[in-house]
Write an enzyme that holds these catalytic residues in place. Structure first.
Site, PDB file in Angstrom:
ATOM      1  N   GLU A 100     -31.357  -0.893  29.651  1.00  0.00           N
ATOM      2  CA  GLU A 100     -32.123  -2.019  30.200  1.00  0.00           C
ATOM      3  C   GLU A 100     -32.679  -2.856  29.059  1.00  0.00           C
ATOM      4  OE1 GLU A 100     -35.343  -0.382  32.499  1.00  0.00           O
ATOM      5  OE2 GLU A 100     -34.006   1.035  33.502  1.00  0.00           O
ATOM      6  N   LYS A 123     -35.365  -4.442  26.756  1.00  0.00           N
ATOM      7  CA  LYS A 123     -36.746  -4.044  26.457  1.00  0.00           C
ATOM      8  C   LYS A 123     -37.590  -5.321  26.454  1.00  0.00           C
ATOM      9  CE  LYS A 123     -39.461  -1.133  23.439  1.00  0.00           C
ATOM     10  NZ  LYS A 123     -40.615  -1.999  23.270  1.00  0.00           N
ATOM     11  N   ASP A 162     -40.518  -7.858  26.092  1.00  0.00           N
ATOM     12  CA  ASP A 162     -41.614  -7.938  25.136  1.00  0.00           C
ATOM     13  C   ASP A 162     -42.846  -8.523  25.829  1.00  0.00           C
ATOM     14  OD1 ASP A 162     -42.715  -7.559  22.727  1.00  0.00           O
ATOM     15  OD2 ASP A 162     -41.745  -9.252  21.730  1.00  0.00           O
ATOM     16  N   TYR A 167     -39.698  -1.363  36.241  1.00  0.00           N
ATOM     17  CA  TYR A 167     -38.545  -0.572  35.799  1.00  0.00           C
ATOM     18  C   TYR A 167     -38.694   0.926  36.032  1.00  0.00           C
ATOM     19  CZ  TYR A 167     -41.652  -0.891  31.711  1.00  0.00           C
ATOM     20  OH  TYR A 167     -42.734  -0.910  30.891  1.00  0.00           O
ATOM     21  N   LYS A 202     -34.054  -0.938  18.915  1.00  0.00           N
ATOM     22  CA  LYS A 202     -34.624  -2.243  18.565  1.00  0.00           C
ATOM     23  C   LYS A 202     -33.588  -3.123  17.883  1.00  0.00           C
ATOM     24  CE  LYS A 202     -39.204  -2.120  19.349  1.00  0.00           C
ATOM     25  NZ  LYS A 202     -40.197  -2.091  18.324  1.00  0.00           N
ATOM     26  N   CYS A 221     -51.807 -32.705  -7.780  1.00  0.00           N
ATOM     27  CA  CYS A 221     -52.200 -32.398  -6.397  1.00  0.00           C
ATOM     28  C   CYS A 221     -51.470 -33.339  -5.434  1.00  0.00           C
ATOM     29  CB  CYS A 221     -53.709 -32.552  -6.248  1.00  0.00           C
ATOM     30  SG  CYS A 221     -54.257 -32.470  -4.538  1.00  0.00           S
ATOM     31  N   CYS A 265     -54.611 -35.793  -3.938  1.00  0.00           N
ATOM     32  CA  CYS A 265     -55.377 -36.738  -4.763  1.00  0.00           C
ATOM     33  C   CYS A 265     -54.692 -37.027  -6.096  1.00  0.00           C
ATOM     34  CB  CYS A 265     -56.782 -36.198  -4.991  1.00  0.00           C
ATOM     35  SG  CYS A 265     -56.770 -34.748  -6.068  1.00  0.00           S
ATOM     36  N   CYS A 309     -56.111 -27.370  -7.337  1.00  0.00           N
ATOM     37  CA  CYS A 309     -56.636 -28.718  -7.540  1.00  0.00           C
ATOM     38  C   CYS A 309     -58.139 -28.526  -7.738  1.00  0.00           C
ATOM     39  CB  CYS A 309     -56.383 -29.584  -6.307  1.00  0.00           C
ATOM     40  SG  CYS A 309     -57.291 -31.139  -6.370  1.00  0.00           S
ATOM     41  N   CYS A 316     -61.390 -34.371  -3.752  1.00  0.00           N
ATOM     42  CA  CYS A 316     -60.042 -34.398  -3.174  1.00  0.00           C
ATOM     43  C   CYS A 316     -60.109 -34.389  -1.640  1.00  0.00           C
ATOM     44  CB  CYS A 316     -59.236 -33.193  -3.665  1.00  0.00           C
ATOM     45  SG  CYS A 316     -57.631 -33.062  -2.865  1.00  0.00           S
TER      46      CYS A 316
END
Ligand code: IVH
Length: 665
Positions: free
Chosen positions: A113, A115, A117, A222, A310, A405, A408, A423, A428
């Site tokens: 089946e 799985k 989540d 299930y 998985k 930066c 600035c 920076c 700034c």
């Protein structure tokens, strides 16, 4: 109206049929509005003729009055978990082990089946009526979420089978609904939900079932508990039984009689998962013959008769379109990859984290290269490495880290011994907006109405230039109302949250102000030990150092903040605008004792951590040698043995409550 009873019955049948069309057949034939008006019509009739209202009326699905808290429910049959395998070999081992336990080499047959989540739930029916629905909790004790579960239209409120019945399944967020809700939230300036599973779990833990009703969750069932007592002998038979009683089952399960068939199914489902309207993270493979489940039994955590296979964390190859940089609230520069859109673990990915300049140099990647991306922790993808598939790459052209930066343009600095660039321009604007966003964030002042996009807009047009401006917003109300997307009501909401935040907890305020090296935990220590650190003139570095866990770096940073007139004038401006953070009722100095938690407790860990902190204890997740107590729940694992060896005192929940002398239980 000649016969209200018939009309009620007719409407009920109509609504149930629409539920079936929507959830079971994936084929709704009326719009949501039309559906809602049928419900409204039925509600009106039931109000007028309560004598004809049925116990399983679909009107229950709109939600009820909010609950103050959820009652605890002890599961009669514990809600266990599944052990995982990640490969064909892993599954082969599982089969070998199982055959050995059964002491046979007969061929095993399985039901495979998807799985889902989501989050697991248990439903109990008495005399065909849904009586109680509970969450998994710690597996032994969950929470009674019946009111919320009743809003889920794919869960039958009544079933033809009349014997007492308990079934298990998974509540999930249909992806269409998840995207719809996130879009709505975005429009309202609310933060989006990170992923469907968390959103579903958060929704089920809402105390107001009316909110749950609006989210259109769904559930796959299930499992039948105690199958034999219902004359069910195999898992495929159980699924048929569930389907016949009106439960939603996934419909894509498969009967498999060999390892090859199982593998084929896993590969098929892995490919198909992107087409599904729900998220899955693997395949659950169950031995079909339920009598073998009893023989195999269970460990303290897992049932031995089933296993989760998985899917591997997905990787994908794509083109690195650009390398962008961003400046954070502390001035730190982070790098992000702009990618050609690519499907990865069910979502389309367009960006990924690159961390810092060194990380990029190390991988030797550059704009235009083919790269491998992968999902770490499922949400934020990362660039893993350069792909081998780069025929035209000129390896002599190296990527060069920017030196200025991005906001600035001032020169960036690298602190000796650190990889990151910073920076250091106090003015700034890139840093400023990040600081404002941090101040408003959930773990700081929690100004929910001021979502990031709103703050960015206000900052851009100059309505907010610094945190103090937030508390002057009410003077700008007319200007805000001129902006697109702002109505009287939404603006009032924002102003109300701002007003309320004036008395936010002190530690959140300290954290939000953004003193270097002061994270949430240190902010709590400061608030608990010193109260308002900004208004008390006599806190010295020595005083700060007396608190266990406040180190020299932090003590210096706090003092230097307090001695900086510019920074302090910003804080004082906040106070003069009416901000008056709530000082902890009792100042609880840290008693310096450390408690480590292990195993499953009767309440979420957070509950115990809060209690500890409120009593001066500190919690830690590792088990350092200076630990004073180990608080153990069920299945404490290796930490318990380790603690015994280290002669650390072990506490049960009861001992713990005694220790802190707290009656709460
Ligand atoms: S059977 C002993 N079937 O996966 C538990 N579980 O990792 C037997 N899950 O707690 C559960 N889809 O919440 C089963 N088709 C499925 C499932 C499923 C999702 C979840 C369930 C369980 C977890 C175990």
């Amino acid at each position: 109206m000649h016969n209200p009873k018939n009309k009620i019955q007719e409407l009920t049948q109509k609504i149930n049929k629409h539920d079936h069309d929507y959830y079971y057949l994936d084929n709704p034939i009326i719009t949501d509005q039309e559906y809602d008006s049928l419900i409204d019509e039925l509600k009106t009739l039931e109000k007028k003729y309560p004598e004809h209202k049925k116990v399983d009326s679909p009107t229950q699905r709109v939600g009820a009055e909010p609950l103050p808290y959820f009652e605890k429910v002890k599961h009669r049959y514990p809600m266990l978990s599944l052990d995982n395998v990640f490969s064909f070999e892993g599954f082969e081992d599982f089969e070998k082990k199982t055959l050995k336990l059964l002491n046979t080499n007969q061929k095993l047959q399985y039901v495979c089946e998807p799985k889902i989540d989501g989050l697991s739930i248990s439903l109990s029916y008495q005399n065909g009526q849904l009586k109680e629905a509970s969450t998994r909790g710690n597996g032994q004790v969950g929470e009674n979420v019946t009111m919320n579960i009743k809003t889920i239209r794919s869960i039958p409120l009544s079933i033809p089978y009349k014997k007492d019945l308990e079934v298990r399944g998974e509540v999930y967020f249909p992806l269409i609904e998840f995207h719809r809700i996130n879009k709505l939230r975005e429009e309202k300036g609310l933060p989006s939900f990170a992923n469907p599973r968390n959103a579903a779990a958060g929704t089920i833990r809402q105390l107001d079932s009316k909110i749950v009703a609006q989210r259109n969750l769904s559930a796959f069932i299930y499992r039948v508990i105690n199958e034999q007592s219902h004359q069910i002998t195999s898992q495929h038979h159980a699924l048929e039984f569930l389907k016949d009683n009106g439960f939603l089952i996934t419909k894509i399960h498969k009967f498999a009689t060999s390892l090859t068939e199982v593998t084929e199914y896993v590969n098929w489902l892995d490919k198909k998962r992107n087409e599904l309207n729900y998220e899955i993270d693997g395949v659950v493979i169950k031995i079909d013959d339920l009598s073998l489940h009893n023989v195999l039994g269970k460990t303290s955590k897992f049932t031995r008769a089933a296993i989760a296979y998985k899917f591997s964390a997905e990787e994908a190859e794509t083109t690195l379109e650009a390398i962008n940089l961003d400046v954070g609230r502390t001035g730190k520069i982070t790098y992000n990859a702009v990618l050609s859109p690519v499907k990865l673990a069910g979502t389309t990915v367009r960006a990924a984290t690159l961390h810092n300049a060194d990380y990029i140099k190390l991988m030797n990647i550059n704009k235009g290269d083919r790269v491998i991306v992968y999902k770490a922790g499922e949400i934020i993808p990362k660039v893993k490495k350069l792909s081998e598939n780069n025929p035209n790459k000129d390896y002599s052209v190296k990527w060069k880290a920017p030196t200025n930066c991005p906001s600035c343009f001032s020169k960036l600095k690298t602190i000796e011994g650190e990889v990151d660039q910073y920076c250091i321009n106090n003015e700034c604007s890139g840093i400023k907006i990040k600081q404002i966003i941090h101040f408003c964030s959930k773990s700081a002042m929690d100004l929910r109405g001021l979502a990031i996009n709103i703050l960015e807009r206000f900052f851009k047009i100059g309505i907010i230039k610094n945190v103090a401006d937030i508390y002057k917003l009410k003077e700008q109300k007319n200007e805000i109302l001129q902006l697109e997307g702002f109505k009287e009501k939404s603006v009032n909401n924002i102003l109300y949250t701002i007003e309320k935040s004036k008395n936010q907890d002190l530690y959140r305020f300290i954290f939000g102000i953004g003193i270097r090296h002061v994270g949430e935990r240190t902010a709590k220590l400061l608030a608990n030990n010193f109260g308002n650190i900004f208004s008390d003139a006599n806190i010295s570095e020595q005083d700060l150092l007396k608190v266990k866990d406040i180190g020299e770096q932090t003590a210096k940073a706090v003092c230097s903040f307090r001695n900086n007139p510019n920074l302090m004038s910003e804080v004082n401006e906040l106070f003069s605008l009416g901000v008056k953070p709530s000082i902890p009722q009792k100042i609880i100095p840290s008693n310096g004792k450390k408690v480590v938690i292990t195993g499953t407790l009767s309440k979420p860990r957070d509950h115990f951590v809060k209690l500890m902190e409120a009593n001066g204890y500190e919690s830690s997740s590792a088990l350092p040698s200076n630990t004073d107590f180990l608080l153990i729940g069920e299945n404490p694992g290796s930490k318990k043995n380790k603690a015994e060896k280290m002669k650390i005192k072990i506490l049960t929940e009861q001992n713990f409550y005694k220790l802190i002398n707290d009656e709460e239980n």
